[in-house]
Motif scaffolding. Structure first.
Motif, PDB file in Angstrom:
ATOM      1  N   THR A 175       0.828  -1.201   0.000  1.00 38.43           N
ATOM      2  CA  THR A 175       0.000   0.000   0.000  1.00 38.43           C
ATOM      3  C   THR A 175       0.866   1.255   0.000  1.00 38.43           C
ATOM      4  O   THR A 175       1.885   1.311   0.700  1.00 38.43           O
ATOM      5  CB  THR A 175      -0.955   0.042   1.208  1.00 38.43           C
ATOM      6  OG1 THR A 175      -1.692   1.276   1.197  1.00 38.43           O
ATOM      7  CG2 THR A 175      -0.213  -0.071   2.524  1.00 38.43           C
ATOM      8  N   VAL A 177      -0.482   4.132   0.991  1.00 38.09           N
ATOM      9  CA  VAL A 177      -1.273   5.035   1.809  1.00 38.09           C
ATOM     10  C   VAL A 177      -0.506   5.403   3.081  1.00 38.09           C
ATOM     11  O   VAL A 177       0.032   4.519   3.757  1.00 38.09           O
ATOM     12  CB  VAL A 177      -2.628   4.400   2.174  1.00 38.09           C
ATOM     13  CG1 VAL A 177      -3.455   5.347   3.042  1.00 38.09           C
ATOM     14  CG2 VAL A 177      -3.389   4.025   0.911  1.00 38.09           C
ATOM     15  N   GLN A 295       1.419   0.234 -11.288  1.00 38.38           N
ATOM     16  CA  GLN A 295       0.345   0.904 -10.555  1.00 38.38           C
ATOM     17  C   GLN A 295      -0.108   0.065  -9.368  1.00 38.38           C
ATOM     18  O   GLN A 295      -0.083  -1.161  -9.402  1.00 38.38           O
ATOM     19  CB  GLN A 295      -0.855   1.130 -11.466  1.00 38.38           C
ATOM     20  CG  GLN A 295      -0.800   2.374 -12.301  1.00 38.38           C
ATOM     21  CD  GLN A 295      -2.167   2.703 -12.891  1.00 38.38           C
ATOM     22  OE1 GLN A 295      -3.151   2.008 -12.678  1.00 38.38           O
ATOM     23  NE2 GLN A 295      -2.224   3.790 -13.645  1.00 38.38           N
ATOM     24  N   TYR A 297      -3.518   0.515  -6.715  1.00 33.34           N
ATOM     25  CA  TYR A 297      -4.697   1.300  -6.349  1.00 33.34           C
ATOM     26  C   TYR A 297      -4.851   2.533  -7.241  1.00 33.34           C
ATOM     27  O   TYR A 297      -5.359   3.566  -6.812  1.00 33.34           O
ATOM     28  CB  TYR A 297      -4.649   1.729  -4.889  1.00 33.34           C
ATOM     29  CG  TYR A 297      -4.580   0.592  -3.909  1.00 33.34           C
ATOM     30  CD1 TYR A 297      -5.207  -0.618  -4.173  1.00 33.34           C
ATOM     31  CD2 TYR A 297      -3.881   0.717  -2.715  1.00 33.34           C
ATOM     32  CE1 TYR A 297      -5.142  -1.665  -3.277  1.00 33.34           C
ATOM     33  CE2 TYR A 297      -3.820  -0.334  -1.808  1.00 33.34           C
ATOM     34  CZ  TYR A 297      -4.446  -1.523  -2.104  1.00 33.34           C
ATOM     35  OH  TYR A 297      -4.385  -2.562  -1.224  1.00 33.34           O
ATOM     36  N   VAL A 299      -2.418   4.360  -8.347  1.00 35.81           N
ATOM     37  CA  VAL A 299      -1.301   5.288  -8.158  1.00 35.81           C
ATOM     38  C   VAL A 299      -0.132   4.827  -9.027  1.00 35.81           C
ATOM     39  O   VAL A 299       0.336   3.690  -8.896  1.00 35.81           O
ATOM     40  CB  VAL A 299      -0.866   5.339  -6.678  1.00 35.81           C
ATOM     41  CG1 VAL A 299       0.351   6.249  -6.510  1.00 35.81           C
ATOM     42  CG2 VAL A 299      -2.021   5.821  -5.818  1.00 35.81           C
ATOM     43  N   GLY A 302       2.837   3.001  -7.645  1.00 32.64           N
ATOM     44  CA  GLY A 302       2.397   2.828  -6.264  1.00 32.64           C
ATOM     45  C   GLY A 302       2.885   1.552  -5.614  1.00 32.64           C
ATOM     46  O   GLY A 302       2.836   1.416  -4.393  1.00 32.64           O
ATOM     47  N   PRO A 311      -4.144   9.967  -0.454  1.00 34.87           N
ATOM     48  CA  PRO A 311      -5.360   9.971  -1.266  1.00 34.87           C
ATOM     49  C   PRO A 311      -6.012  11.352  -1.187  1.00 34.87           C
ATOM     50  O   PRO A 311      -6.179  11.904  -0.091  1.00 34.87           O
ATOM     51  CB  PRO A 311      -6.243   8.904  -0.597  1.00 34.87           C
ATOM     52  CG  PRO A 311      -5.330   8.098   0.265  1.00 34.87           C
ATOM     53  CD  PRO A 311      -4.247   9.040   0.690  1.00 34.87           C
ATOM     54  N   ASN A 338      -7.028  10.704  -6.914  1.00 39.33           N
ATOM     55  CA  ASN A 338      -5.783  10.138  -7.432  1.00 39.33           C
ATOM     56  C   ASN A 338      -5.634   8.657  -7.128  1.00 39.33           C
ATOM     57  O   ASN A 338      -4.570   8.073  -7.350  1.00 39.33           O
ATOM     58  CB  ASN A 338      -4.581  10.906  -6.870  1.00 39.33           C
ATOM     59  CG  ASN A 338      -4.556  10.937  -5.354  1.00 39.33           C
ATOM     60  OD1 ASN A 338      -5.525  10.556  -4.690  1.00 39.33           O
ATOM     61  ND2 ASN A 338      -3.465  11.404  -4.780  1.00 39.33           N
ATOM     62  N   TYR A 339      -6.676   8.026  -6.604  1.00 38.26           N
ATOM     63  CA  TYR A 339      -6.705   6.587  -6.353  1.00 38.26           C
ATOM     64  C   TYR A 339      -7.891   5.979  -7.102  1.00 38.26           C
ATOM     65  O   TYR A 339      -8.872   6.679  -7.404  1.00 38.26           O
ATOM     66  CB  TYR A 339      -6.885   6.294  -4.864  1.00 38.26           C
ATOM     67  CG  TYR A 339      -5.612   6.297  -4.035  1.00 38.26           C
ATOM     68  CD1 TYR A 339      -5.157   5.138  -3.428  1.00 38.26           C
ATOM     69  CD2 TYR A 339      -4.881   7.459  -3.843  1.00 38.26           C
ATOM     70  CE1 TYR A 339      -4.002   5.129  -2.645  1.00 38.26           C
ATOM     71  CE2 TYR A 339      -3.734   7.474  -3.078  1.00 38.26           C
ATOM     72  CZ  TYR A 339      -3.301   6.298  -2.479  1.00 38.26           C
ATOM     73  OH  TYR A 339      -2.153   6.286  -1.714  1.00 38.26           O
ATOM     74  N   ASP A 340      -7.815   4.680  -7.361  1.00 39.82           N
ATOM     75  CA  ASP A 340      -8.996   3.973  -7.857  1.00 39.82           C
ATOM     76  C   ASP A 340     -10.049   3.899  -6.752  1.00 39.82           C
ATOM     77  O   ASP A 340      -9.731   3.869  -5.562  1.00 39.82           O
ATOM     78  CB  ASP A 340      -8.639   2.542  -8.269  1.00 39.82           C
ATOM     79  CG  ASP A 340      -7.796   2.482  -9.540  1.00 39.82           C
ATOM     80  OD1 ASP A 340      -7.775   3.484 -10.279  1.00 39.82           O
ATOM     81  OD2 ASP A 340      -7.171   1.429  -9.783  1.00 39.82           O
ATOM     82  N   ALA A 394      -8.614   5.866 -11.235  1.00 40.37           N
ATOM     83  CA  ALA A 394      -8.064   7.136 -10.767  1.00 40.37           C
ATOM     84  C   ALA A 394      -8.173   8.195 -11.853  1.00 40.37           C
ATOM     85  O   ALA A 394      -7.925   7.924 -13.033  1.00 40.37           O
ATOM     86  CB  ALA A 394      -6.605   6.957 -10.351  1.00 40.37           C
ATOM     87  N   ALA A 430      -8.200   2.893   2.172  1.00 43.28           N
ATOM     88  CA  ALA A 430      -7.813   4.273   2.481  1.00 43.28           C
ATOM     89  C   ALA A 430      -9.065   5.085   2.777  1.00 43.28           C
ATOM     90  O   ALA A 430     -10.186   4.685   2.438  1.00 43.28           O
ATOM     91  CB  ALA A 430      -7.048   4.897   1.317  1.00 43.28           C
TER      92      ALA A 430
END
Length: 608
Positions: A175, A177, A295, A297, A299, A302, A311, A338-340, A394, A430
């Motif tokens: 993650t 986050v 990518q 999530y 990002v 990420g 987020p 900016n996140y899914d 995102a 998140a």
């Protein structure tokens, strides 16, 4: 010794001297090909003639390029008690002297000794063996066994040296986050075995919130590295120790660290190893680990370890359709982040206070599938909560639409907030805490900030289109607050003149067919209901004055048709054309100089 035995030995010695001795077996191999490591060299030899200690019989092995050893050298194997070893460092040679026993013919002898390997890689050198004493055997090349050793193909070839290295050293995270417990995973392959007590060291996992821990929990392939490792926060260092000697083609291990609170780029992370080899261990120097650069999530990059991104909403706008008190009001929300956003993620809008919409559910429409159209509504806090029923990538925009009843009294737009909980498979990924939404501002329906949600005005009129010049009968739309939607037709006027026709469209909209008038600025006056709630909006309509373009003379015989400026002889029709005459039903009076015409009537809005 019996006379018969002595006789046999003398005969054998004589035969050996006559025909010359030779090696029947002269093999050599090693246990470990790793640079700088402890290595056991094993010699297998057999001769076709006996050798005796009393003759100072010696076997010499040379060409052991790069090997390091020191005296006294310890031997092992079934011939360890027969030979006394001496190491000559200068010329990298081992001398094996018979020490009191006889080396029998046609018998395989094994002897092993330890060296330290060269510090850099090399091919297997040419190693030579020879004998002297009882008889001489000229130097011959030994047979180096090309067998696998220590997980290295052909690593058994004597003094074939390779440098230990990582074939695979990937690392990724679970993650990006902030403040989340983050599972870091490593995929590892080495070009050799990793025996028990070998150590791996990962450095550069900086800025985490995980305190020093000598027993940080880990999970590894077959518990190859046990269940714990040593963690040092300051250096971001993790040290793992190999727990057994089981050989794996590759290793996975994972551990959890608490992410930093602040955003950061992924730091440079490196890994090294110490490979347990005995007195001297092999080493893999620090090597930069490989990131997936994929990518996670939604990002970008990420999945790279300790790459941290808050987020946040990139779009969080809200607007309304009507600022009129008591009106039905369409609220439109646009959001992206900016996140899914995944299935079951919850979007909450709060602060829509003082709406007259009651109940605990609200119908919400969207350009994406919602879990249910009937969503949660809390009137007291003005909160709407919806759950997504499909993934939103995102930076894609989600639009939400729902209708509220405006309050009946004036108010400014309240503070409205947007929050989000991102869930995946019912697991919270998140959250974005309540964030002020963006309002469009500007003038709408004649009201400043009229598109700002629940900015409501009372006893307010607005006309569409605004401030126009009328040239003939036109339909105007008048917006007002609490006009009642009464069955009684209200009175609406443009300045002193009543509208030709007034109709209801809704409880806040009236249409007026404008009357005709003369060139001046006029006001709209709206009176409604039995007790006549009256509102006025001034200077919104301008009438264009009538203008005469052509005087035409028509006779009954048309002989004077289309003739201008001529003498009339009586009973003659005059047609006057122009603009904005109004075409009203009552007959108008028209004069020629001081004399009224016998009759006047409308032929059209522009001709009399």
């Amino acid at each position: 010794m019996s006379s018969a035995t002595l006789l046999f030995l003398l005969i054998q010695l004589g035969l050996d001297s006559c025909f010359g001795a030779q090696f029947l077996l002269k093999q050599i191999y090693q246990s470990n090909p790793l640079a700088g490591a402890s290595n056991d060299l094993t010699v297998l030899l057999s001769v076709d003639a006996m050798m005796y200690a009393q003759n100072s019989s010696t076997i010499t092995i040379s060409g052991l390029s790069g090997a390091e050893a020191s005296n006294p050298l310890t031997l092992s194997g079934n011939a360890s008690s027969i030979f006394s070893p001496t190491w000559f460092a200068l010329n990298e040679t081992l001398e094996l002297s018979l020490s009191g026993e006889t080396l029998l013919s046609d018998v395989t002898y094994e002897v092993s000794f330890s060296i330290r390997n060269p510090l850099s890689s090399q091919s297997s050198p040419t190693i030579v063996i020879q004998a002297s004493g009882t008889y001489d055997i000229n130097p011959v090349n030994m047979d180096s066994l090309s067998i696998d050793a220590f997980g290295v193909s052909s690593g058994g070839s004597a003094l074939y040296i390779v440098e230990a290295t990582f074939n695979l050293k990937e690392i990724w995270q679970g993650t990006p986050v902030p403040d989340k417990l983050n599972v870091i995973t490593v995929s590892l392959q080495v070009n050799c075995n990793l025996p028990q007590n070998s150590k791996l060291t990962i450095q550069g996992l900086i800025a985490t919130q995980t305190a020093d821990n000598s027993v940080l929990s880990i999970q590894s392939t077959g518990d190859a590295f046990g269940t714990s490792a040593v963690w040092t926060k300051t250096d971001g260092q993790l040290v793992l120790t190999r727990a057994d000697n089981y050989i794996y083609s590759g290793y996975f291990f994972s551990f959890s660290l608490t992410n930093p609170s602040n955003e950061q780029a992924s730091p440079a992370i490196s890994m090294s190893a110490t490979i347990e080899c005995g007195v001297y261990d092999a080493a893999i120097s620090l090597q930069k680990m490989i990131f997936p650069n994929t990518q996670l999530y939604g990002v970008s990059n990420g999945s790279n370890p300790l790459y941290i991104v808050h987020p946040s909403f990139t779009i969080k706008s809200i607007r309304q359709s009507s600022p009129i008190a008591g009106a039905s009001n369409m609220i439109t929300i646009s959001l992206s982040l900016n996140y899914d956003i995944y299935l079951n993620s919850a979007v909450t809008i709060s602060g829509l206070v003082d709406s007259r919409t009651e109940g605990n559910t609200l119908y919400v429409a969207s350009n994406y599938r919602l879990l249910t159209a009937q969503t949660s509504w809390t009137q007291s806090t003005g909160e709407v909560k919806v759950y997504m029923n499909e993934t939103v990538l995102a930076e894609d925009t989600v639009s939400l639409y729902f209708t509220l009843l405006n309050p009946e009294i004036e108010q400014s737009s309240p503070n409205i907030f947007l929050s989000l909980v991102i869930n995946e498979d019912s697991i919270q990924i998140a959250t974005i805490s309540a964030t002020s939404m963006d309002k469009p501002g500007g003038v709408h329906l004649g009201i400043e900030n009229g598109t700002d949600p629940l900015n409501v005005k009372y006893n307010q009129l607005y006309m569409n289109p605004e401030n126009i010049a009328l040239s003939s009968s036109a339909i105007l739309t008048i917006y007002g607050s609490q006009t009642g939607f009464d069955s009684i037709t209200p009175a609406s006027r443009l300045h002193p003149t009543a509208c030709e026709m007034t109709n209801w469209n809704s409880d806040t909209i009236i249409t007026c067919q404008a009357p005709h008038g003369w060139g001046k600025s006029n006001a709209i006056v709206l009176s409604i209901g039995k007790n006549a709630l009256q509102a006025t909006i001034t200077d919104v309509v301008t009438y264009n004055s009538p203008t005469i373009q052509i005087n035409q003379h028509e006779s009954q015989t048309d002989s004077l048709a289309n003739k201008a400026n001529l003498a009339s002889t009586g009973n003659t029709n005059i047609q006057i054309t122009g603009d904005y005459f109004a075409n009203r039903d009552p007959t108008i009076t028209m004069k020629l100089a001081n004399t009224h015409t016998e009759a006047s009537f409308w032929k059209s809005e522009t001709a009399i």
